[in-house]
Design a protein around this motif. Structure first.
Motif, PDB file in Angstrom:
ATOM      1  N   ASN A  74       0.892  -1.259  -0.088  1.00 18.71           N
ATOM      2  CA  ASN A  74      -0.059  -0.014   0.010  1.00 18.71           C
ATOM      3  C   ASN A  74       0.402   1.576  -0.535  1.00 18.71           C
ATOM      4  N   LEU A  75       0.447   2.125  -0.903  1.00 13.82           N
ATOM      5  CA  LEU A  75       1.094   3.711  -1.353  1.00 13.82           C
ATOM      6  C   LEU A  75       0.890   4.470  -0.295  1.00 13.82           C
ATOM      7  N   LEU A  76       1.471   4.841   1.192  1.00 11.95           N
ATOM      8  CA  LEU A  76       0.967   5.728   2.343  1.00 11.95           C
ATOM      9  C   LEU A  76       0.827   7.157   1.494  1.00 11.95           C
ATOM     10  N   VAL A  77       0.389   8.034   1.506  1.00 12.57           N
ATOM     11  CA  VAL A  77      -0.564   9.161   1.203  1.00 12.57           C
ATOM     12  C   VAL A  77      -0.840   9.529   2.444  1.00 12.57           C
ATOM     13  N   GLY A  78      -0.802  11.154   3.172  1.00 14.38           N
ATOM     14  CA  GLY A  78      -0.932  11.678   4.059  1.00 14.38           C
ATOM     15  C   GLY A  78       0.374  10.848   5.062  1.00 14.38           C
ATOM     16  N   GLY A  79      -0.685  11.407   5.954  1.00 17.24           N
ATOM     17  CA  GLY A  79      -0.072  11.354   7.771  1.00 17.24           C
ATOM     18  C   GLY A  79       1.353  12.241   7.681  1.00 17.24           C
ATOM     19  N   PRO A  80       1.554  12.271   9.593  1.00 18.24           N
ATOM     20  CA  PRO A  80       2.801  12.486   9.221  1.00 18.24           C
ATOM     21  C   PRO A  80       4.052  11.853   8.833  1.00 18.24           C
ATOM     22  N   ARG A  81       4.820  12.684   7.969  1.00 14.49           N
ATOM     23  CA  ARG A  81       6.081  11.763   8.005  1.00 14.49           C
ATOM     24  C   ARG A  81       7.095  12.400   9.151  1.00 14.49           C
ATOM     25  N   ASP A  82       6.564  12.308  10.214  1.00 13.30           N
ATOM     26  CA  ASP A  82       8.095  12.270  10.966  1.00 13.30           C
ATOM     27  C   ASP A  82       7.870  10.647  11.869  1.00 13.30           C
ATOM     28  N   ALA A  83       6.604  10.450  11.800  1.00 14.24           N
ATOM     29  CA  ALA A  83       6.283   9.478  12.085  1.00 14.24           C
ATOM     30  C   ALA A  83       6.462   7.945  11.134  1.00 14.24           C
ATOM     31  N   LEU A  84       5.814   8.097   9.673  1.00 11.13           N
ATOM     32  CA  LEU A  84       6.484   8.144   8.564  1.00 11.13           C
ATOM     33  C   LEU A  84       7.462   7.489   7.586  1.00 11.13           C
ATOM     34  N   LYS A  85       8.098   6.464   8.493  1.00 13.10           N
ATOM     35  CA  LYS A  85      10.101   6.803   7.511  1.00 13.10           C
ATOM     36  C   LYS A  85       9.495   5.383   6.877  1.00 13.10           C
ATOM     37  N   ALA A  86      11.134   5.493   6.603  1.00  9.32           N
ATOM     38  CA  ALA A  86      12.182   3.764   5.969  1.00  9.32           C
ATOM     39  C   ALA A  86      11.968   3.190   7.122  1.00  9.32           C
ATOM     40  N   GLY A  87      12.098   1.668   7.439  1.00 11.50           N
ATOM     41  CA  GLY A  87      12.117   1.185   8.883  1.00 11.50           C
ATOM     42  C   GLY A  87      11.368   1.247   9.958  1.00 11.50           C
ATOM     43  N   ALA A  88      10.955   2.276  10.004  1.00 11.05           N
ATOM     44  CA  ALA A  88       9.871   2.772  11.550  1.00 11.05           C
ATOM     45  C   ALA A  88       8.749   0.829  10.898  1.00 11.05           C
ATOM     46  N   HIS A  89       8.955   0.669  12.792  1.00 12.96           N
ATOM     47  CA  HIS A  89       7.630  -0.371  12.445  1.00 12.96           C
ATOM     48  C   HIS A  89       6.366   0.653  12.918  1.00 12.96           C
ATOM     49  N   VAL A  90       5.204   0.788  12.685  1.00 13.99           N
ATOM     50  CA  VAL A  90       4.387   1.569  12.683  1.00 13.99           C
ATOM     51  C   VAL A  90       2.945   0.862  12.135  1.00 13.99           C
ATOM     52  N   THR A  91       1.548   1.269  12.676  1.00 15.37           N
ATOM     53  CA  THR A  91       0.362   0.819  12.940  1.00 15.37           C
ATOM     54  C   THR A  91      -0.258   2.199  12.499  1.00 15.37           C
ATOM     55  N   VAL A  92      -0.749   2.633  10.474  1.00 13.88           N
ATOM     56  CA  VAL A  92      -1.201   3.595  10.655  1.00 13.88           C
ATOM     57  C   VAL A  92      -2.925   2.499  10.038  1.00 13.88           C
ATOM     58  N   THR A  93      -4.283   3.848   9.936  1.00 11.84           N
ATOM     59  CA  THR A  93      -5.661   3.134   9.887  1.00 11.84           C
ATOM     60  C   THR A  93      -5.591   4.640   8.757  1.00 11.84           C
ATOM     61  N   GLY A  94      -6.858   3.825   8.376  1.00  8.83           N
ATOM     62  CA  GLY A  94      -7.517   4.824   7.165  1.00  8.83           C
ATOM     63  C   GLY A  94      -7.543   3.763   5.884  1.00  8.83           C
ATOM     64  N   HIS A  95      -8.119   4.537   4.371  1.00  9.23           N
ATOM     65  CA  HIS A  95      -8.432   3.965   3.830  1.00  9.23           C
ATOM     66  C   HIS A  95      -8.252   3.662   2.428  1.00  9.23           C
ATOM     67  N   PRO A  96      -8.009   2.504   1.585  1.00 11.91           N
ATOM     68  CA  PRO A  96      -7.278   2.551   0.720  1.00 11.91           C
ATOM     69  C   PRO A  96      -8.372   3.381  -0.768  1.00 11.91           C
ATOM     70  N   GLN A  97      -7.629   3.856  -1.273  1.00 12.03           N
ATOM     71  CA  GLN A  97      -8.079   4.852  -2.728  1.00 12.03           C
ATOM     72  C   GLN A  97      -7.543   4.720  -4.005  1.00 12.03           C
ATOM     73  N   PRO A  98      -7.985   3.270  -4.269  1.00  4.38           N
ATOM     74  CA  PRO A  98      -7.249   2.621  -5.905  1.00  4.38           C
ATOM     75  C   PRO A  98      -7.473   3.543  -6.497  1.00  4.38           C
TER      76      PRO A  98
END
Length: 130
Positions: free
Chosen positions: A86-110
């Motif tokens: 899934n391509l992460l669109v939006g969200g705080p880039r300080d928390a979303l970095k390559a290598g970070a183990h995260v839980t994200v909530t949102g919705h797919p928008q193909p």
């Protein structure tokens, strides 16, 4: 003589672009990071995020929100981040970095158009460390 050639090239380009936008495509399968996908129930509509009396806890989500957990990976294009296909669109880039183990909530928008060449667009509503 050049006009028919231009029409032919434009027609070929339209057909090629139309093939890329397959609305019946299967969703991406889970990626190699071993992440999980779960559905999240909709929040209590009587509580708004700006309400100072609102209970603390996970951020409110939209109805039908999906939760993904895994390790963020860098995409092939600069600034593109992926989580289990899934391509992460939006969200705080300080928390979303390559290598970070995260839980994200949102919705797919193909149907969302992006400059990233991989992954199903997933609009991020909230992020927390996993």
């Amino acid at each position: 003589m050049k006009t028919p050639w231009r029409v032919f090239v434009a027609l070929v380009a339209c057909v090629a672009l139309g093939a890329c936008a397959d609305p019946g495509a299967e969703p991406a399968s889970p990626g190699p990071t071993g992440g999980t996908v779960t559905s999240t129930p909709s929040p209590d509509p009587s509580v708004t995020p700006s309400d100072p009396t609102a209970p603390t806890g996970p951020a409110p989500t939209s109805p039908g929100a999906v939760t993904l957990t895994g390790t963020v990976q860098a995409g092939v294009e600069p600034g593109c981040l992926l989580l289990d296909g899934n391509l992460l669109v939006g969200g705080p880039r300080d928390a979303l970095k390559a290598g970070a183990h995260v839980t994200v909530t949102g919705h797919p928008q193909p149907d969302l158009m992006t400059t990233c060449q991989q992954g199903t667009p997933f609009v991020v509503e909230s992020v927390r460390p996993a």
